[in-house]
Scaffold this motif. Structure first.
Motif, short mmCIF file in Angstrom:
data_model
loop_
_atom_site.label_atom_id
_atom_site.label_comp_id
_atom_site.label_asym_id
_atom_site.label_seq_id
_atom_site.Cartn_x
_atom_site.Cartn_y
_atom_site.Cartn_z
N ASP A 155 0.82 -1.21 0.00
CA ASP A 155 0.00 0.00 0.00
C ASP A 155 0.86 1.27 0.00
N GLN A 156 2.11 1.15 -0.42
CA GLN A 156 3.04 2.27 -0.33
C GLN A 156 2.96 3.26 -1.49
N PHE A 157 2.23 2.91 -2.53
CA PHE A 157 2.18 3.77 -3.71
C PHE A 157 0.76 4.29 -3.88
N ASN A 158 0.51 5.48 -3.39
CA ASN A 158 -0.80 6.14 -3.49
C ASN A 158 -1.95 5.36 -2.84
N ASN A 159 -1.65 4.59 -1.80
CA ASN A 159 -2.69 3.86 -1.07
C ASN A 159 -3.64 3.11 -2.00
N GLN A 160 -3.07 2.23 -2.82
CA GLN A 160 -3.85 1.53 -3.82
C GLN A 160 -4.17 0.08 -3.44
N GLU A 161 -4.16 -0.17 -2.13
CA GLU A 161 -4.50 -1.51 -1.65
C GLU A 161 -5.56 -1.38 -0.56
N PHE A 162 -6.43 -2.36 -0.48
CA PHE A 162 -7.46 -2.38 0.57
C PHE A 162 -6.79 -2.44 1.94
N ASP A 163 -7.47 -1.90 2.95
CA ASP A 163 -6.96 -2.00 4.32
C ASP A 163 -7.05 -3.42 4.84
N ASN A 164 -8.11 -4.10 4.46
CA ASN A 164 -8.39 -5.44 4.96
C ASN A 164 -7.88 -6.48 3.95
N ILE A 165 -7.02 -7.38 4.40
CA ILE A 165 -6.41 -8.37 3.49
C ILE A 165 -7.46 -9.32 2.90
N GLU A 166 -8.55 -9.55 3.62
CA GLU A 166 -9.61 -10.40 3.06
C GLU A 166 -10.24 -9.74 1.83
N GLU A 167 -10.39 -8.41 1.88
CA GLU A 167 -10.90 -7.69 0.72
C GLU A 167 -9.95 -7.84 -0.47
N THR A 168 -8.66 -7.79 -0.18
CA THR A 168 -7.64 -7.93 -1.23
C THR A 168 -7.75 -9.29 -1.91
N THR A 169 -7.74 -10.35 -1.10
CA THR A 169 -7.77 -11.69 -1.70
C THR A 169 -9.08 -11.95 -2.42
N GLU A 170 -10.19 -11.48 -1.85
CA GLU A 170 -11.48 -11.65 -2.52
C GLU A 170 -11.51 -10.90 -3.85
N PHE A 171 -11.00 -9.68 -3.86
CA PHE A 171 -10.93 -8.88 -5.08
C PHE A 171 -10.13 -9.61 -6.16
N CYS A 172 -8.98 -10.13 -5.79
CA CYS A 172 -8.11 -10.82 -6.75
C CYS A 172 -8.78 -12.07 -7.31
N GLN A 173 -9.46 -12.81 -6.45
CA GLN A 173 -10.11 -14.04 -6.89
C GLN A 173 -11.32 -13.75 -7.77
N LEU A 174 -12.16 -12.81 -7.33
CA LEU A 174 -13.39 -12.53 -8.07
C LEU A 174 -13.13 -11.84 -9.40
N ASN A 175 -12.20 -10.90 -9.44
CA ASN A 175 -11.99 -10.10 -10.65
C ASN A 175 -10.98 -10.70 -11.62
N TYR A 176 -10.04 -11.49 -11.11
CA TYR A 176 -8.97 -12.00 -11.99
C TYR A 176 -8.76 -13.51 -11.86
N GLY A 177 -9.55 -14.17 -11.05
CA GLY A 177 -9.42 -15.62 -10.89
C GLY A 177 -8.11 -16.05 -10.29
N VAL A 178 -7.49 -15.18 -9.50
CA VAL A 178 -6.16 -15.47 -8.95
C VAL A 178 -6.21 -16.70 -8.05
N SER A 179 -5.38 -17.68 -8.38
CA SER A 179 -5.29 -18.88 -7.55
C SER A 179 -3.87 -19.09 -7.03
N PHE A 180 -2.93 -18.24 -7.44
CA PHE A 180 -1.58 -18.32 -6.86
C PHE A 180 -1.59 -17.65 -5.49
N PRO A 181 -0.61 -17.96 -4.65
CA PRO A 181 -0.62 -17.44 -3.28
C PRO A 181 -0.48 -15.91 -3.21
N ILE A 182 -1.35 -15.32 -2.40
CA ILE A 182 -1.26 -13.91 -2.03
C ILE A 182 -0.95 -13.89 -0.54
N PHE A 183 0.07 -13.14 -0.17
CA PHE A 183 0.51 -13.11 1.22
C PHE A 183 0.03 -11.84 1.91
#
Length: 158
Positions: free
Chosen positions: A65-93
């Motif tokens: 989130d260091q570049f113009n605050n472009q990441e969700f505050d909540n990590i669950e929102e991040t992983t859900e966003f990645c899965q729903l919008n891009y089908g991400v199945s690789f590990p997100i930490f």
């Protein structure tokens, strides 16, 4: 000699994961963001993952989130966003810092191994590091480098 396998990273649930678990596999390690102009690169990263995961390739995403605050505050929102919008199945930490006083040790190491054009600091989201089967960083790619442009270098490591 230090390799990426000497590091532990935090999973989204806060547990530590040893990168030794990926020993012998080519890796793409990338700092990500969910609300960035480059966020559509998740699609290309997922395509690479699907194409080469059976050959052992792993892609490891680290929200930042260091570049113009472009990441969700909540990590669950991040992983859900990645899965729903891009089908991400690789590990997100867990969310990390890639520059500054609180830089994650893995990214300190990655930046020392492969500096950017003008400095070792990461300039933006989606800076990508290619790691060989021995845990050595072999290449660093600019944020604007599309994942598909990495494919030739990646296949040389298979």
């Amino acid at each position: 000699m230090t390799t990426v396998y000497d590091f532990e990273v935090k999973k989204t649930n806060g547990e530590l994961k040893s990168l030794k678990d990926y020993e012998g596999k080519p890796l793409i390690i990338v700092n990500t963001a969910s609300k960035c102009g480059l966020t559509p690169q998740f699609k290309g990263l997922q395509e690479l993952y699907e194409k080469y995961k059976d050959s052992g390739v792993e892609i490891l995403g680290f929200p930042c989130d260091q570049f113009n605050n472009q990441e969700f505050d909540n990590i669950e929102e991040t992983t859900e966003f990645c899965q729903l919008n891009y089908g991400v199945s690789f590990p997100i930490f867990a969310k990390i810092d890639v520059n500054g006083d609180n830089t994650d040790p893995l990214f300190t190491y990655l930046k020392e191994q492969k500096k950017g054009i003008l400095s070792k600091n990461i300039k933006w989201n989606f800076t990508k590091f290619l790691v060989d089967r021995n845990g050595q960083v072999v290449e660093r790619y600019a944020p604007t480098t599309e994942p598909g442009k990495i494919e030739d270098d990646l296949t040389k490591l298979l």
